[in-house]
Motif scaffolding. Structure first.
Motif, mmCIF file in Angstrom:
data_model
loop_
_atom_site.group_PDB
_atom_site.id
_atom_site.type_symbol
_atom_site.label_atom_id
_atom_site.label_comp_id
_atom_site.label_asym_id
_atom_site.label_seq_id
_atom_site.Cartn_x
_atom_site.Cartn_y
_atom_site.Cartn_z
ATOM 1 N N TYR A 23 0.835 -1.208 0.000
ATOM 2 C CA TYR A 23 0.000 0.000 0.000
ATOM 3 C C TYR A 23 0.866 1.252 0.000
ATOM 4 O O TYR A 23 0.639 2.187 -0.777
ATOM 5 N N HIS A 79 4.010 1.629 -0.961
ATOM 6 C CA HIS A 79 4.842 1.759 -2.152
ATOM 7 C C HIS A 79 4.056 2.024 -3.426
ATOM 8 O O HIS A 79 4.557 2.673 -4.348
ATOM 9 N N GLN A 80 2.837 1.531 -3.480
ATOM 10 C CA GLN A 80 2.167 1.491 -4.779
ATOM 11 C C GLN A 80 0.713 1.965 -4.769
ATOM 12 O O GLN A 80 0.270 2.629 -5.710
ATOM 13 N N ASP A 81 -0.045 1.636 -3.731
ATOM 14 C CA ASP A 81 -1.498 1.795 -3.800
ATOM 15 C C ASP A 81 -2.055 3.013 -3.076
ATOM 16 O O ASP A 81 -3.241 3.313 -3.202
ATOM 17 N N SER A 82 -1.233 3.724 -2.291
ATOM 18 C CA SER A 82 -1.753 4.871 -1.541
ATOM 19 C C SER A 82 -1.732 6.127 -2.405
ATOM 20 O O SER A 82 -1.136 6.152 -3.490
ATOM 21 N N ARG A 104 3.266 7.981 -2.489
ATOM 22 C CA ARG A 104 4.205 6.843 -2.564
ATOM 23 C C ARG A 104 5.254 7.060 -1.488
ATOM 24 O O ARG A 104 5.980 8.048 -1.515
ATOM 25 N N GLU A 151 5.568 10.831 -8.246
ATOM 26 C CA GLU A 151 5.156 9.732 -9.131
ATOM 27 C C GLU A 151 6.288 9.254 -10.032
ATOM 28 O O GLU A 151 6.411 8.067 -10.316
ATOM 29 N N THR A 191 11.924 6.945 -8.550
ATOM 30 C CA THR A 191 12.060 5.534 -8.199
ATOM 31 C C THR A 191 13.100 5.324 -7.103
ATOM 32 O O THR A 191 13.059 4.343 -6.379
ATOM 33 N N SER A 211 15.297 3.304 -1.967
ATOM 34 C CA SER A 211 14.153 3.130 -2.862
ATOM 35 C C SER A 211 13.192 2.184 -2.181
ATOM 36 O O SER A 211 13.416 1.755 -1.036
ATOM 37 N N ALA A 212 12.129 1.800 -2.875
ATOM 38 C CA ALA A 212 11.208 0.809 -2.325
ATOM 39 C C ALA A 212 11.953 -0.489 -2.015
ATOM 40 O O ALA A 212 11.608 -1.208 -1.064
ATOM 41 N N ASN A 218 9.667 -6.797 -5.937
ATOM 42 C CA ASN A 218 8.909 -5.673 -5.374
ATOM 43 C C ASN A 218 7.811 -6.241 -4.484
ATOM 44 O O ASN A 218 7.560 -7.451 -4.456
#
Length: 344
Positions: free
Chosen positions: A138, A140-143, A146, A178, A181, A206-207, A289
């Motif tokens: 969530y 890293h990607q879905d919120s 980021r 956005e 990275t 990074s993530a 990831n």
């Protein structure tokens, strides 16, 4: 916190009087813990709800930065595997964040304690691993934002009454735009034992830095042992190196915590070990990831073959001192964040 920041939070404002009453005027008996930012207290609101109150130390400049960063990050986030921010209190020089109270404390309190570890059977540990993974995905990607957490560790995973994992402490988190990275910093923050090699050595994060920390957590949850300070009579490897050694020798199930008794199933534990080792690869591009991790934990997709992990062995004092960035890490050998080298 200035007025603009207060308005940006879009959170309920609690009065100082209400929080003082809830915590028994910040009674020592209600104190839950202490960090670089200040103290945490348990409180009970007049209407009956239990809360945790993060009270900023009046003398901590670094704490103020982290406090504001945490408020701005988590105020806009909502997920079942993130700790929920209920509101804030700003009155004169008093600043506090009000969170939902977690009755089962933090993961480290149960996992690394001989008297408590048996409370975490394998189904619960597996549930916790999955919860942390979904929370990270969530972030890293879905919120709407980021976010890279940068300080994922057992003490920052809180557990509710049903042992649901809640990622907490966003004081060191970094928001990514956005198109971003990765980023670079000359001020490495985090906790030794969980920090990725590229972050510690070069300040690159990074993530995939969070993925490394997640992998360490998975191996700690399976074994019931801390990565930092792990010892074994047969070698000098840390927990990651020990897990890798067992994996190479086709003995991975020897990593399993004895406190689990017979509550575990081999297929699920093997999957967790495999995923954990895949997440602690030395090179960031070799790590999956969090989307792939969640997919693999759900039984989907082939598990990648892991290579030797980063930080295979405990660093000697000479090895630490030979690298300037590693010299910074000496300040966090007892699970203190590195930023505590800058007087908080």
């Amino acid at each position: 916190m200035n007025d603009d920041a207060n308005q940006d939070l879009e959170l309920p404002l609690f009065s100082l009087d209400k929080i003082a009453k809830a915590t028994g005027n910040f009674s020592i008996n209600n104190k839950l813990g202490q960090g670089g930012f200040g103290e945490v207290y348990k409180g009970v609101l007049e209407e009956g709800g239990e809360i945790a109150v993060k009270r900023l130390s009046k003398t901590s400049r670094q704490g103020l930065v982290e406090f504001q960063n945490e408020a701005m990050c988590i105020a806009k986030l909502q997920h079942r595997n993130l700790v929920k921010l209920l509101g804030y209190c700003a009155h004169g020089d008093e600043m506090m964040l009000i969170y939902e109270y977690m009755p089962n404390k933090s993961l480290d309190y149960l996992l690394f304690d001989e008297n408590n570890s048996s409370l975490l059977d394998w189904p619960r540990r597996n549930h916790i691993i999955n919860g942390i993974a979904r929370g990270l995905l969530y972030l890293h990607q879905d919120s709407v934002l980021r976010i890279i957490h940068r300080d994922l560790k057992a003490s920052n995973i809180l557990l509710d009454s049903n042992m649901n994992a809640k990622i907490s402490d966003f004081g060191l988190a970094r928001m990514f735009k956005e198109y971003e990275t990765e980023a670079n910093t000359n001020k490495v923050v985090g906790t030794l034992g969980y920090i990725s090699p590229e972050y510690a050595a070069n300040g690159n994060f990074s993530a995939k830095s969070d993925v490394f920390s997640f992998g360490v957590l998975v191996l700690e949850i399976v074994s019931g042992k801390k990565n930092r300070g792990f010892t074994h009579q047969g070698h000098h490897d840390n927990l990651l190196g020990h897990a890798w050694r067992l994996y190479k020798e086709a003995r991975p199930l020897e990593l399993v915590d004895a406190a689990l008794g017979d509550s575990w199933t081999a297929s699920e534990v093997l999957q967790a070990i495999h995923i954990g080792l895949s997440c602690v690869q030395h090179h960031a591009h070799d790590r999956p990831n969090m989307s792939s991790v969640v997919h693999m934990l759900g039984g989907g997709g082939a598990l990648p073959v892991p290579n030797q992990p980063g930080y295979y062995a405990e660093l000697t004092k000479h090895e630490v001192e030979s690298t300037s960035s590693m010299l910074l890490l000496l300040g966090s050998v007892n699970d203190f964040t590195i930023t505590q080298l800058d007087a908080r």
